[in-house]
Design an enzyme around this catalytic site. Structure first.
Site, mmCIF file in Angstrom:
data_model
loop_
_atom_site.group_PDB
_atom_site.id
_atom_site.type_symbol
_atom_site.label_atom_id
_atom_site.label_comp_id
_atom_site.label_asym_id
_atom_site.label_seq_id
_atom_site.Cartn_x
_atom_site.Cartn_y
_atom_site.Cartn_z
ATOM 1 N NE ARG A 137 -12.083 -55.617 13.663
ATOM 2 C CZ ARG A 137 -12.506 -55.486 12.423
ATOM 3 N NH1 ARG A 137 -13.719 -55.019 12.195
ATOM 4 N NH2 ARG A 137 -11.738 -55.818 11.408
ATOM 5 C CD GLU A 303 -8.207 -54.266 6.290
ATOM 6 O OE1 GLU A 303 -7.742 -53.173 6.667
ATOM 7 O OE2 GLU A 303 -8.910 -54.995 7.033
ATOM 8 C CD1 TRP A 445 -14.131 -48.752 11.023
ATOM 9 C CD2 TRP A 445 -14.704 -50.909 10.885
ATOM 10 N NE1 TRP A 445 -14.344 -49.037 9.689
ATOM 11 C CE2 TRP A 445 -14.695 -50.350 9.577
ATOM 12 C CE3 TRP A 445 -15.034 -52.255 11.045
ATOM 13 C CZ2 TRP A 445 -15.007 -51.105 8.447
ATOM 14 C CZ3 TRP A 445 -15.340 -53.004 9.918
ATOM 15 C CH2 TRP A 445 -15.325 -52.435 8.640
#
Length: 546
Positions: A137, A303, A445
């Protein structure tokens, strides 16, 4: 010797003292001697024979590979270690027995210290003591990864879980499929608004990837410091970056895809057809080959929105040809196929807990139950080794306090005390279930970790508490740990770690206003864990794990 972190199993104090100087002589088997030299950093002992050595290192095969005995006596320092890792950790303990200056990068010539005599016997409770770093990310340059390895090693953490691919970016070179890094490694902008607001973007391109040579360097650097790199390519979901490069692998052909510029779960998913499996196994082989050795390979499995699989006539026909009844069964089969192929190449598969709930895992697959103790216990009872990774208290993207002074985090709050009180293998479990917990790790994260300074702030000192729990196997004694942590922060200062002070952020670490400011109460960890517990209870708890 009373302020070591993590806490050793046995500490004995003795009479007298000895002197340790920069450039002192160290003797012993070459591999152990060189490991000790590396671990001692600025002290940089010179190789020599036992007659002139101030430090002597010996191998004792009766000890475990990470175990050691450190003896500080009037005639010098002696290390007995079961292997290179044990020698490395003994040297880290010795370094902590010295003043904080021993953690600086350079010292004046002739620097020496007098330290009291004593003895330490030590070994870790858990084999897996990890840190998860999401570079998908928010990409972090190689220098930040190497620095993270150094900080892990100084805390006796030994597993670096690198999250290399997600919807927001693909972060490693592929020579077989170069569009992965040429297209999938960058996005034109990033969302900056908080939840519940209209989306706003920074309009700043973001990207980066590691070459295979970079990955080989990272792995070698880690091995020298007793750290194993665990790569993760999260499939079949979280696939937007892959499909931006190779759209033919999508479950719904003919659509264009892009590297996502926002957070959250995407319905985009890889096709489970043979071409996808062949593609992934080729890429996995490239990554494992660059690492030199890959005892563990994380394949995600979390997910996943399976709607496109159910809607595809081709995928439905393929599922039927395999004798599978549902898309959930197909999800399980897909992950099992990858895990079997990895096992043939000498790698053990690791998955998030949704993959366990889907069923069909290889018995040797390691499960990371992020949704809490309930699903963790189910995985352990089913015979899977478990690495405890629950949102509370091991997700360090959550703020450390419910305060607008904090920089923006996913929610609030996970404190140092929360981490220190964590019990990875609860006493209420059976002995067989507890034995299946092979370790724990904290997760970084990176939606709110744009750079190395933010990484320092999120990781430390909560990472110190996680290291204590992982090494000792259970919660830290609160008052004693708080005392030792206060002392340990001086070492982090000497290293140059921009950690979050225990009293709160420094003025330049605060969130300020707008998107960088934390909004207390918008998402609380208690609400998240309650929701995740409900989800895990509603999942099919009767599906066998074969």
């Amino acid at each position: 010797m009373d302020d070591l972190l993590p806490l050793p199993r046995l500490i004995e104090t003795g009479a007298g003292s000895t002197e340790i100087a920069v450039g002192a002589v160290v003797s012993g088997p070459a591999s152990l001697r060189d490991t000790v030299r590396l671990a001692l950093g600025v002290l940089d002992p010179r190789p020599g024979d036992a007659a002139t050595a101030a430090l002597r290192v010996e191998e004792d095969l009766r000890l475990g590979p990470e175990a050691y005995v450190l003896t500080i006596a009037g005639d010098g320092v002696r290390i007995e270690a079961g292997g290179r890792a044990g020698a490395f950790y003994a040297a880290q303990t010795l370094r902590q027995a010295l003043p904080d200056e021993a953690f600086r990068s350079a010292l004046p010539p002739g620097t020496s210290w007098t330290i009291p005599c004593g003895r330490v016997e030590d070994a870790p409770a858990f084999a897996w003591r990890g840190a998860h770093l999401d570079v998908a990310r928010s990409f972090l340059p190689k220098r930040e990864v190497l620095r993270m390895i150094d900080l892990m090693a100084s805390h006796k953490l030994n597993r670096l879980h690198l999250h290399l691919a997600d919807d927001q970016g693909w972060r490693v070179e592929s020579r077989a499929f170069p569009l992965l890094h040429e297209v999938g490694s960058h996005r034109p902008r990033t969302v900056v608004s908080h939840r519940g607001e209209d989306l706003a973007f920074d309009d700043v391109p973001h990207g980066g990837h590691y070459t295979l040579a970079d990955l080989a360097e990272i792995a070698a650097y880690a091995r020298a410091r007793a750290v194993v790199v665990v790569p993760e390519i999260d499939v079949p979901g979280h696939a937007s970056a892959v499909l931006a490069a190779y759209p033919a692998l999508a479950s719904r052909p003919g659509e264009r895809h892009r590297v996502l510029d926002r957070w959250g779960i995407s319905p985009v998913i890889l096709s489970p057809l043979p071409a996808t499996v062949d593609f992934l196994l080729t890429v996995f082989g490239e990554i494992a080959g660059a690492l030199g050795e890959a005892p563990y390979f994380h394949i995600g499995g979390d997910e996943c929105v399976l709607d496109d699989w159910a809607a595809s006539a081709e995928i439905s026909a393929y599922r039927a040809s395999l004798g599978l009844e549902s898309v959930g069964d197909l999800h399980a089969w897909f992950l099992r196929r990858l895990a079997d192929a990895l096992a043939e190449r000498g790698s053990r598969a690791v998955v998030w807990d949704e993959a366990f709930v889907s069923g069909g895992l290889r018995p040797d697959t390691i499960v990371m139950p992020w949704r809490g103790e309930h699903v963790a216990r189910r995985a352990a009872a089913a015979g899977h080794d478990v690495v405890a990774t629950p949102v509370f208290p091991m997700y360090f993207d959550y703020a450390e306090a419910a305060s607008p002074q904090e920089p923006a985090g996913l929610g609030d709050a996970i404190t140092v005390a929360d981490v220190a009180a964590f019990e990875p293998a609860p006493a209420s479990w059976s002995s067989e279930e507890r034995a299946r917990v092979i370790g724990t790790q904290f997760q970084l994260w990176s939606e709110h970790i744009p750079d190395g300074r933010a990484l320092d702030y999120r990781a430390w000192p909560r990472g110190c508490a996680a290291a204590e729990v992982a090494w000792t196997g259970g919660p830290a004694a609160s008052e004693d740990f708080a005392r030792r942590l206060g002392r340990h922060l001086g070492r982090l200062d000497a290293i140059g770690v921009e950690y979050r002070p225990l009293s709160g952020p420094r003025p330049w670490q605060r969130g300020g206003a707008g998107r960088r400011r934390h909004r207390p109460g918008v998402v609380t960890v208690q609400e998240v864990m309650r929701h995740l517990h409900e989800l895990s209870l509603s999942a099919d708890s009767t599906r066998p794990s074969m």
